[in-house]
Design a protein around this motif. Structure first.
Motif, PDB file in Angstrom:
ATOM      1  N   ALA A 145     -12.265   5.921   2.720  1.00  0.00           N
ATOM      2  CA  ALA A 145     -11.563   6.990   1.998  1.00  0.00           C
ATOM      3  C   ALA A 145     -11.292   8.179   2.912  1.00  0.00           C
ATOM      4  CB  ALA A 145     -12.383   7.416   0.788  1.00  0.00           C
ATOM      5  N   GLU A 146     -12.259   8.538   3.753  1.00  0.00           N
ATOM      6  CA  GLU A 146     -12.081   9.667   4.666  1.00  0.00           C
ATOM      7  C   GLU A 146     -11.003   9.364   5.710  1.00  0.00           C
ATOM      8  OE1 GLU A 146     -15.925  10.578   6.236  1.00  0.00           O
ATOM      9  OE2 GLU A 146     -16.656  11.446   4.345  1.00  0.00           O
ATOM     10  N   MET A 147     -10.999   8.129   6.228  1.00  0.00           N
ATOM     11  CA  MET A 147      -9.974   7.766   7.214  1.00  0.00           C
ATOM     12  C   MET A 147      -8.597   7.720   6.568  1.00  0.00           C
ATOM     13  SD  MET A 147     -11.814   5.080   9.832  1.00  0.00           S
ATOM     14  CE  MET A 147     -12.273   3.859   8.588  1.00  0.00           C
ATOM     15  N   ALA A 148      -8.506   7.250   5.325  1.00  0.00           N
ATOM     16  CA  ALA A 148      -7.220   7.230   4.630  1.00  0.00           C
ATOM     17  C   ALA A 148      -6.661   8.647   4.478  1.00  0.00           C
ATOM     18  CB  ALA A 148      -7.379   6.572   3.264  1.00  0.00           C
ATOM     19  N   LEU A 149      -7.531   9.598   4.161  1.00  0.00           N
ATOM     20  CA  LEU A 149      -7.087  10.989   4.062  1.00  0.00           C
ATOM     21  C   LEU A 149      -6.592  11.506   5.409  1.00  0.00           C
ATOM     22  CD1 LEU A 149      -9.809  12.565   1.723  1.00  0.00           C
ATOM     23  CD2 LEU A 149      -7.387  12.226   1.199  1.00  0.00           C
ATOM     24  N   GLU A 150      -7.320  11.195   6.468  1.00  0.00           N
ATOM     25  CA  GLU A 150      -6.922  11.638   7.804  1.00  0.00           C
ATOM     26  C   GLU A 150      -5.584  11.038   8.207  1.00  0.00           C
ATOM     27  OE1 GLU A 150      -7.322  14.198  10.564  1.00  0.00           O
ATOM     28  OE2 GLU A 150      -9.228  13.828   9.530  1.00  0.00           O
ATOM     29  N   LEU A 151      -5.321   9.828   7.739  1.00  0.00           N
ATOM     30  CA  LEU A 151      -4.058   9.146   8.033  1.00  0.00           C
ATOM     31  C   LEU A 151      -2.914   9.629   7.144  1.00  0.00           C
ATOM     32  CD1 LEU A 151      -5.557   5.567   8.337  1.00  0.00           C
ATOM     33  CD2 LEU A 151      -4.410   6.784  10.205  1.00  0.00           C
ATOM     34  N   GLY A 152      -3.245  10.417   6.119  1.00  0.00           N
ATOM     35  CA  GLY A 152      -2.223  10.908   5.203  1.00  0.00           C
ATOM     36  C   GLY A 152      -1.758   9.857   4.212  1.00  0.00           C
ATOM     37  N   LEU A 153      -2.623   8.898   3.878  1.00  0.00           N
ATOM     38  CA  LEU A 153      -2.264   7.815   2.966  1.00  0.00           C
ATOM     39  C   LEU A 153      -2.694   8.146   1.543  1.00  0.00           C
ATOM     40  CD1 LEU A 153      -3.413   4.766   5.138  1.00  0.00           C
ATOM     41  CD2 LEU A 153      -1.148   5.845   5.052  1.00  0.00           C
ATOM     42  N   SER A 154      -1.849   7.793   0.592  1.00  0.00           N
ATOM     43  CA  SER A 154      -2.171   7.987  -0.826  1.00  0.00           C
ATOM     44  C   SER A 154      -2.704   6.669  -1.388  1.00  0.00           C
ATOM     45  CB  SER A 154      -0.927   8.441  -1.602  1.00  0.00           C
ATOM     46  OG  SER A 154      -0.465   9.688  -1.122  1.00  0.00           O
ATOM     47  N   LEU A 155      -3.980   6.436  -1.197  1.00  0.00           N
ATOM     48  CA  LEU A 155      -4.624   5.217  -1.679  1.00  0.00           C
ATOM     49  C   LEU A 155      -5.696   5.593  -2.694  1.00  0.00           C
ATOM     50  CD1 LEU A 155      -5.064   3.251   1.689  1.00  0.00           C
ATOM     51  CD2 LEU A 155      -3.246   2.989  -0.025  1.00  0.00           C
ATOM     52  N   ASP A 156      -5.812   4.798  -3.757  1.00  0.00           N
ATOM     53  CA  ASP A 156      -6.815   5.084  -4.776  1.00  0.00           C
ATOM     54  C   ASP A 156      -8.062   4.240  -4.548  1.00  0.00           C
ATOM     55  OD1 ASP A 156      -6.220   2.519  -5.720  1.00  0.00           O
ATOM     56  OD2 ASP A 156      -4.928   3.256  -7.339  1.00  0.00           O
ATOM     57  N   THR A 157      -9.030   4.361  -5.455  1.00  0.00           N
ATOM     58  CA  THR A 157     -10.304   3.659  -5.279  1.00  0.00           C
ATOM     59  C   THR A 157     -10.126   2.142  -5.316  1.00  0.00           C
ATOM     60  OG1 THR A 157     -10.722   3.895  -7.673  1.00  0.00           O
ATOM     61  CG2 THR A 157     -11.680   5.553  -6.199  1.00  0.00           C
ATOM     62  N   THR A 158      -9.125   1.667  -6.061  1.00  0.00           N
ATOM     63  CA  THR A 158      -8.857   0.222  -6.089  1.00  0.00           C
ATOM     64  C   THR A 158      -8.393  -0.258  -4.720  1.00  0.00           C
ATOM     65  OG1 THR A 158      -8.269   0.314  -8.439  1.00  0.00           O
ATOM     66  CG2 THR A 158      -7.510  -1.604  -7.195  1.00  0.00           C
ATOM     67  N   ASP A 159      -7.524   0.524  -4.084  1.00  0.00           N
ATOM     68  CA  ASP A 159      -7.054   0.186  -2.738  1.00  0.00           C
ATOM     69  C   ASP A 159      -8.204   0.185  -1.738  1.00  0.00           C
ATOM     70  OD1 ASP A 159      -4.269   0.076  -3.464  1.00  0.00           O
ATOM     71  OD2 ASP A 159      -4.243   2.265  -3.451  1.00  0.00           O
ATOM     72  N   ILE A 160      -9.051   1.189  -1.817  1.00  0.00           N
ATOM     73  CA  ILE A 160     -10.177   1.299  -0.896  1.00  0.00           C
ATOM     74  C   ILE A 160     -11.124   0.115  -1.081  1.00  0.00           C
ATOM     75  CG2 ILE A 160     -12.199   2.676  -0.264  1.00  0.00           C
ATOM     76  CD1 ILE A 160      -9.493   3.862   0.634  1.00  0.00           C
ATOM     77  N   ALA A 161     -11.379  -0.246  -2.333  1.00  0.00           N
ATOM     78  CA  ALA A 161     -12.254  -1.396  -2.607  1.00  0.00           C
ATOM     79  C   ALA A 161     -11.643  -2.685  -2.068  1.00  0.00           C
ATOM     80  CB  ALA A 161     -12.514  -1.510  -4.105  1.00  0.00           C
ATOM     81  N   TRP A 162     -10.322  -2.805  -2.169  1.00  0.00           N
ATOM     82  CA  TRP A 162      -9.650  -4.002  -1.645  1.00  0.00           C
ATOM     83  C   TRP A 162      -9.828  -4.089  -0.127  1.00  0.00           C
ATOM     84  CZ3 TRP A 162      -5.778  -4.761   1.949  1.00  0.00           C
ATOM     85  CH2 TRP A 162      -5.239  -6.041   2.014  1.00  0.00           C
ATOM     86  N   VAL A 163      -9.621  -2.976   0.554  1.00  0.00           N
ATOM     87  CA  VAL A 163      -9.786  -2.969   2.012  1.00  0.00           C
ATOM     88  C   VAL A 163     -11.225  -3.313   2.386  1.00  0.00           C
ATOM     89  CG1 VAL A 163      -9.739  -1.525   4.085  1.00  0.00           C
ATOM     90  CG2 VAL A 163      -7.876  -1.382   2.425  1.00  0.00           C
ATOM     91  N   ALA A 164     -12.189  -2.741   1.665  1.00  0.00           N
ATOM     92  CA  ALA A 164     -13.598  -3.041   1.941  1.00  0.00           C
ATOM     93  C   ALA A 164     -13.877  -4.525   1.779  1.00  0.00           C
ATOM     94  CB  ALA A 164     -14.495  -2.224   1.016  1.00  0.00           C
ATOM     95  N   GLY A 165     -13.309  -5.132   0.743  1.00  0.00           N
ATOM     96  CA  GLY A 165     -13.495  -6.565   0.543  1.00  0.00           C
ATOM     97  C   GLY A 165     -12.869  -7.394   1.643  1.00  0.00           C
ATOM     98  N   GLU A 166     -11.689  -6.995   2.097  1.00  0.00           N
ATOM     99  CA  GLU A 166     -11.035  -7.706   3.199  1.00  0.00           C
ATOM    100  C   GLU A 166     -11.865  -7.617   4.481  1.00  0.00           C
ATOM    101  OE1 GLU A 166      -7.886  -9.512   3.277  1.00  0.00           O
ATOM    102  OE2 GLU A 166      -8.573  -9.518   1.184  1.00  0.00           O
TER     103      GLU A 166
END
Length: 220
Positions: A145-166
Motif C-alpha cells: 500500500a505504501e509503495m502504491a501511494l509512492e507510485l501515485g497509483l489508485s489501488l484499493d485493498t482488494t487490489d493490494i490483496a490480489w498483488v500480495a496473493g500473486e
C-alpha cells in the motif's frame, strides 16, 4: 502520466517514467521488483520491467521498471528509486548460500561485504521508499500500500490483496534452470526452496560469516 513541454522534443515520444529497484543483493530486492511490477500491472500501466543489463532506454513503454544493484551500472537517471535493506550478516550468508561468495575464501567474503555497504549507502541517499527485509514477511500488504501511494497509483485493498496473493504464488525455477526472465527469481532463490541438507549448509555458512564480521573493521 504528464510530461512538461521542455522534456519533449518536437516529434519525439514523451520521456518514460523510470523507476529503479536498487536494493543490495539478497536484501529482498527481487520481492520488491515483483511487487512494484504487479502493482503497476494491476493499475493497467504500459510497462517495461527488466534487469539493468537488458535495459534499452528507447523502449516505447510509458513506465520503465529496472532492477539494479551496482551504482556503476546506472545508465540513466531514474525518477524514483525504491530500495530494500537487510541485516548485513543475513545478506552475506544468503550470498554465500547462492554461491556468489566463494566458500571459505575470506577475501571473497570481505569484497562482497564492502560492496554491500557501499551499495546500501549509495542507494539509501536516493531512495523514495525503503523496505526492510523483515517487513516483507511481517507486513507485506502495508508495504504494498505504501509503495502504491509512492507510485501515485489508485489501488484499493482488494487490489493490494490480489498483488500480495500473486507474490505468494511466485515460484523459483527448478534446480539447474536459468533465472526466470519475468520474475528474476533464481533456482534456490528462497530459503523455503531448500531441503534439509541445504538448510544445514546455510547454518554452517552463518557461523563462518559471523566469525568474519566479529573481526571486521566496519561490520555493519
Amino acid at each position: 502520466m504528464s510530461n512538461s513541454p521542455d522534456t519533449i522534443a518536437q516529434g519525439a515520444s514523451p520521456r518514460p517514467k523510470i523507476i529503479f529497484v536498487a536494493g543490495h543483493p539478497r536484501s529482498g530486492s527481487t520481492w520488491q521488483f515483483n511487487a512494484i511490477r504487479l502493482l503497476l500491472e494491476r493499475a493497467g500501466t504500459d510497462l517495461l520491467a527488466c534487469w539493468i543489463g537488458e535495459y534499452r532506454a528507447g523502449s516505447p513503454q510509458q513506465v520503465h521498471l529496472v532492477k539494479v544493484h551496482a551504482p556503476e551500472d546506472m545508465v540513466t537517471d531514474p525518477d524514483l528509486v525504491f530500495v530494500t535493506e537487510r541485516n548485513v550478516a543475513e545478506s552475506l550468508v544468503s550470498l554465500a548460500r547462492m554461491g556468489w561468495i566463494k566458500d571459505g575464501d575470506r577475501a571473497s567474503l570481505e569484497n562482497q561485504h564492502h560492496s554491500l555497504l557501499r551499495q546500501r549507502a549509495f542507494w539509501r541517499r536516493r531512495a523514495c521508499h525503503v523496505t526492510q527485509y523483515t517487513a516483507i514477511g511481517a507486513t507485506p500488504e502495508r508495504e504494498l500500500a505504501e509503495m502504491a501511494l509512492e507510485l501515485g497509483l489508485s489501488l484499493d485493498t482488494t487490489d493490494i490483496a490480489w498483488v500480495a496473493g500473486e507474490l505468494d504464488s511466485l515460484s523459483s525455477p527448478a534446480p539447474g534452470s536459468s533465472v526466470d526472465p519475468v520474475t528474476h527469481l533464481h533456482p534456490g532463490h528462497r530459503l523455503s526452496d531448500l531441503d534439509a541438507g541445504a538448510r544445514a549448509e546455510a547454518h554452517r555458512l552463518r557461523y563462518w560469516v559471523e566469525d568474519y564480521l566479529s573481526t571486521a573493521a566496519d561490520p555493519d
